[in-house]
Design an enzyme around this catalytic site. Structure first.
Site, short mmCIF file in Angstrom:
data_model
loop_
_atom_site.label_atom_id
_atom_site.label_comp_id
_atom_site.label_asym_id
_atom_site.label_seq_id
_atom_site.Cartn_x
_atom_site.Cartn_y
_atom_site.Cartn_z
N LEU A 190 0.86 -1.18 0.00
CA LEU A 190 0.00 0.00 0.00
C LEU A 190 0.90 1.23 0.00
O LEU A 190 1.88 1.29 0.74
CB LEU A 190 -0.89 0.03 1.25
CG LEU A 190 -2.34 -0.41 1.13
CD1 LEU A 190 -3.06 -0.23 2.47
CD2 LEU A 190 -3.09 0.36 0.05
N ASP A 191 0.56 2.24 -0.82
CA ASP A 191 1.33 3.48 -0.84
C ASP A 191 1.35 4.12 0.54
O ASP A 191 0.39 3.97 1.31
CB ASP A 191 0.73 4.46 -1.85
CG ASP A 191 0.90 3.98 -3.28
OD1 ASP A 191 1.84 3.23 -3.54
OD2 ASP A 191 0.07 4.38 -4.13
N PRO A 192 2.40 4.85 0.88
CA PRO A 192 2.49 5.48 2.20
C PRO A 192 1.29 6.34 2.56
O PRO A 192 0.82 6.32 3.70
CB PRO A 192 3.76 6.33 2.09
CG PRO A 192 4.61 5.60 1.10
CD PRO A 192 3.64 5.04 0.10
#
Length: 301
Positions: free
Chosen positions: A37-39
């Site tokens: 998951l992207d930050p």
């Protein structure tokens, strides 16, 4: 300790950060995650602990998201975390304009991943190359979107649309936001993203780090069983002698009593002994004219 943690990832942490924190909380080294998951994104991040890390590849690939696309803006990362390279008000954009083009993003589609992503090109991750100022051709790939629908719409100089998206593994929602803006010739970027389902885990049953820490302090914490995470796989039960041979790495000839459709050859199965102990993951493979149950991952001895 082995099993899965359905973690609700907070914004601002990478998936690797989350794995590192779980290692520290559980005081275990063998921890991995089931889908980056992207930050900036929040939501479901399946975490595998102990021997469950060997089973991440067998989790179902379907994922679901709530995402917000902001129009009139183009960024280097295809979300608001990146540098804005174009910004122009588009108050004329209407909801009907989006409704007309949205079907283009349904089904199997070609997608170019964002230049800031974990995908590797010639052995190097794209985000590392991008940070070094190096421009490389990002290969197009086929991804699948099972469902995409509009949840909400907000007009204005930089209008926003909220989308619900169900898709297969490897699909970048940032790329959908970018390409939606391109299709409308106005630019677009991802403003917010929450993963509500991933690999059979759902947001409503997820735990925040605070909840994990509280449960640990109260001695109430437990991992989800491996069987729950792999419930989508059919089952084969072996008699004691066959179970012993299979756990030692031997391939077993197909047996009618397994009651498995032979058309499922090449598929994966959960393998148990007659006591109900989970032994691991097997695969039916064709060898000349025969079907064999081959061990892929053996968990139990």
């Amino acid at each position: 300790m082995q099993g899965f943690l359905n973690l609700n990832k907070p914004s601002g942490m990478t998936s690797h950060d989350c794995v590192a924190k779980v290692r520290k909380l559980l005081r275990l080294k063998r921890v991995g995650h089931g889908g980056t998951l992207d930050p900036a994104a929040t939501g479901v991040l399946p975490i595998a602990v102990g021997k469950a890390t060997r089973l991440l590849q067998f989790l179902p690939s379907e994922k679901a998201y709530f995402g917000t696309v902001k129009f009139g803006i183009i960024t280097t990362t295809d979300d608001l975390e990146g540098e804005i390279v174009q910004s122009a008000p588009v108050p004329e954009l209407m909801l009907s304009d989006i409704e007309k083009v949205l079907p283009n993003f349904l089904g199997k589609i070609e997608q170019v991943p964002p230049s800031y992503s974990a995908i590797q090109v010639e052995g190097k991750r794209l985000y590392d190359l991008a940070r070094q100022g190096k421009t490389v051709e990002v290969p197009t790939r086929i991804v699948e979107v099972f469902n995409i629908k509009i949840l909400d719409w907000r007009s204005g100089d930089f209008p926003e649309v909220d989308l619900a998206i169900a898709c297969g593994t490897g699909t970048y929602i940032r790329a959908i936001a970018r390409d939606l803006g391109r299709t409308l010739s106005i630019g677009g970027t991802l403003a917010a993203l929450t993963r509500i389902e991933s690999s059979g885990f759902s947001e409503e049953n997820s735990l925040t780090f605070a909840e994990v820490e509280n449960q640990l302090q109260e001695n109430k914490f437990s991992l989800l069983s491996i069987e729950i995470a792999l419930a989508h796989l059919p089952v084969i039960v072996l008699i004691t002698e066959d179970a012993k041979r299979w756990c030692q790495g031997q391939r077993l000839p197909y047996q009618v009593k397994w009651q498995i459709e032979t058309k499922k050859a090449e598929h994966y199965f959960r393998v148990y002994n007659y006591k109900g102990d989970f032994l691991g993951i097997g695969q039916l493979i064709k060898s000349e004219e025969n079907l064999l149950l081959a061990p892929q991952v053996v968990i139990s001895n």
